[in-house]
Design a protein around this motif. Structure first.
Motif, PDB file in Angstrom:
ATOM      1  N   GLY A  45       0.739  -1.100   0.110  1.00  0.00           N
ATOM      2  CA  GLY A  45       0.046  -0.063   0.155  1.00  0.00           C
ATOM      3  C   GLY A  45       0.809   1.108  -0.098  1.00  0.00           C
ATOM      4  N   GLU A  46       2.203   1.112  -0.356  1.00  0.00           N
ATOM      5  CA  GLU A  46       2.988   2.214  -0.233  1.00  0.00           C
ATOM      6  C   GLU A  46       3.108   2.889  -1.735  1.00  0.00           C
ATOM      7  OE1 GLU A  46       6.956   1.083   1.261  1.00  0.00           O
ATOM      8  OE2 GLU A  46       6.069  -0.065   3.060  1.00  0.00           O
ATOM      9  N   PHE A  56       4.472   6.337  -8.456  1.00  0.00           N
ATOM     10  CA  PHE A  56       3.626   5.361  -8.989  1.00  0.00           C
ATOM     11  C   PHE A  56       2.390   5.496  -7.494  1.00  0.00           C
ATOM     12  CE2 PHE A  56       7.168   3.745 -11.118  1.00  0.00           C
ATOM     13  CZ  PHE A  56       6.658   3.099 -12.260  1.00  0.00           C
ATOM     14  N   VAL A  57       1.436   5.851  -7.827  1.00  0.00           N
ATOM     15  CA  VAL A  57       0.439   6.128  -6.779  1.00  0.00           C
ATOM     16  C   VAL A  57      -0.911   5.087  -6.729  1.00  0.00           C
ATOM     17  CG1 VAL A  57      -1.242   7.747  -5.460  1.00  0.00           C
ATOM     18  CG2 VAL A  57       0.779   8.451  -6.872  1.00  0.00           C
ATOM     19  N   LEU A  58      -1.041   4.516  -5.594  1.00  0.00           N
ATOM     20  CA  LEU A  58      -2.271   3.575  -5.340  1.00  0.00           C
ATOM     21  C   LEU A  58      -3.463   4.389  -4.885  1.00  0.00           C
ATOM     22  CD1 LEU A  58      -0.345   0.671  -3.565  1.00  0.00           C
ATOM     23  CD2 LEU A  58      -1.569   0.596  -5.647  1.00  0.00           C
ATOM     24  N   ARG A  59      -4.461   4.238  -5.546  1.00  0.00           N
ATOM     25  CA  ARG A  59      -5.807   5.035  -5.210  1.00  0.00           C
ATOM     26  C   ARG A  59      -6.847   3.855  -5.088  1.00  0.00           C
ATOM     27  NH1 ARG A  59      -7.282   8.688  -9.774  1.00  0.00           N
ATOM     28  NH2 ARG A  59      -9.194   7.992  -8.992  1.00  0.00           N
ATOM     29  N   ASP A  60      -7.781   4.107  -4.044  1.00  0.00           N
ATOM     30  CA  ASP A  60      -8.716   3.286  -3.747  1.00  0.00           C
ATOM     31  C   ASP A  60     -10.130   3.937  -4.151  1.00  0.00           C
ATOM     32  OD1 ASP A  60      -7.556   1.236  -2.149  1.00  0.00           O
ATOM     33  OD2 ASP A  60      -7.500   2.518  -0.675  1.00  0.00           O
ATOM     34  N   LEU A  83      -3.592   1.359  -9.811  1.00  0.00           N
ATOM     35  CA  LEU A  83      -2.309   2.133  -9.790  1.00  0.00           C
ATOM     36  C   LEU A  83      -2.202   2.984 -10.808  1.00  0.00           C
ATOM     37  CD1 LEU A  83       0.659   1.806  -8.615  1.00  0.00           C
ATOM     38  CD2 LEU A  83       0.870   0.241 -10.583  1.00  0.00           C
ATOM     39  N   THR A  84      -1.823   4.470 -10.456  1.00  0.00           N
ATOM     40  CA  THR A  84      -1.582   5.438 -11.489  1.00  0.00           C
ATOM     41  C   THR A  84      -0.004   5.674 -11.444  1.00  0.00           C
ATOM     42  OG1 THR A  84      -1.985   6.999 -10.028  1.00  0.00           O
ATOM     43  CG2 THR A  84      -3.936   6.034 -11.085  1.00  0.00           C
ATOM     44  N   PHE A  85       0.382   6.467 -12.381  1.00  0.00           N
ATOM     45  CA  PHE A  85       1.692   6.920 -12.633  1.00  0.00           C
ATOM     46  C   PHE A  85       1.685   8.554 -13.173  1.00  0.00           C
ATOM     47  CE2 PHE A  85       5.541   8.342 -15.192  1.00  0.00           C
ATOM     48  CZ  PHE A  85       6.461   8.060 -14.026  1.00  0.00           C
ATOM     49  N   ARG A  86       2.320   9.060 -12.047  1.00  0.00           N
ATOM     50  CA  ARG A  86       2.402  10.447 -12.191  1.00  0.00           C
ATOM     51  C   ARG A  86       3.796  10.988 -12.482  1.00  0.00           C
ATOM     52  NH1 ARG A  86      -0.954  15.288 -10.485  1.00  0.00           N
ATOM     53  NH2 ARG A  86       0.480  17.096 -10.768  1.00  0.00           N
ATOM     54  N   ALA A  87       4.207  11.447 -13.718  1.00  0.00           N
ATOM     55  CA  ALA A  87       5.409  11.891 -14.293  1.00  0.00           C
ATOM     56  C   ALA A  87       5.790  13.201 -13.412  1.00  0.00           C
ATOM     57  CB  ALA A  87       5.489  12.150 -15.754  1.00  0.00           C
ATOM     58  N   SER A  88       7.253  13.189 -13.188  1.00  0.00           N
ATOM     59  CA  SER A  88       7.820  14.224 -12.651  1.00  0.00           C
ATOM     60  C   SER A  88       7.844  15.529 -13.402  1.00  0.00           C
ATOM     61  CB  SER A  88       9.068  13.975 -12.180  1.00  0.00           C
ATOM     62  OG  SER A  88      10.114  13.902 -12.993  1.00  0.00           O
TER      63      SER A  88
END
Length: 99
Positions: A45-46, A56-60, A83-88
């Motif tokens: 869950g990290e 890489f972000v987990l969202r419920d 799971l989503t990815f947010r580019a820097s």
């Protein structure tokens, strides 16, 4: 790269072998260890943040009502974790320049 437009584990290991000088076996093991650590963290869950690359972000997502596009019938969509990815910002700038 093996396929045009696709970077594989083997490509990453090969790049490590060429640029760092590790053996092919050590390069492959290192790539696997990094990916395993990322997967383990996400499974706990990290979020995983790689500076200068992205997060890489987990969202419920909660339960919601969806619609079958063919029939128009409303269908409940179960809650799930995505799971989503947010580019820097640095990565976004590199992508814009490359395109």
């Amino acid at each position: 790269m093996a396929d045009a437009g696709t970077l594989t584990r083997a490509d990453l290991a090969d790049a490590l072998h060429r640029e760092v000088g590790l053996s092919r076996m050590d390069s492959s093991k290192l790539v696997e260890q990094i990916l395993d650590n990322m997967c383990d963290a996400l499974a706990k869950g990290e979020n995983v943040k790689i500076s200068g690359f992205g997060t890489f972000v987990l969202r419920d997502k909660g339960q919601r009502i969806g619609r079958n596009p063919k029939t128009g019938i409303e269908v409940p969509i179960a809650p799930r974790r995505v799971l989503t990815f947010r580019a820097s910002q640095m990565m976004r700038e590199r992508i814009v320049k490359a395109g």
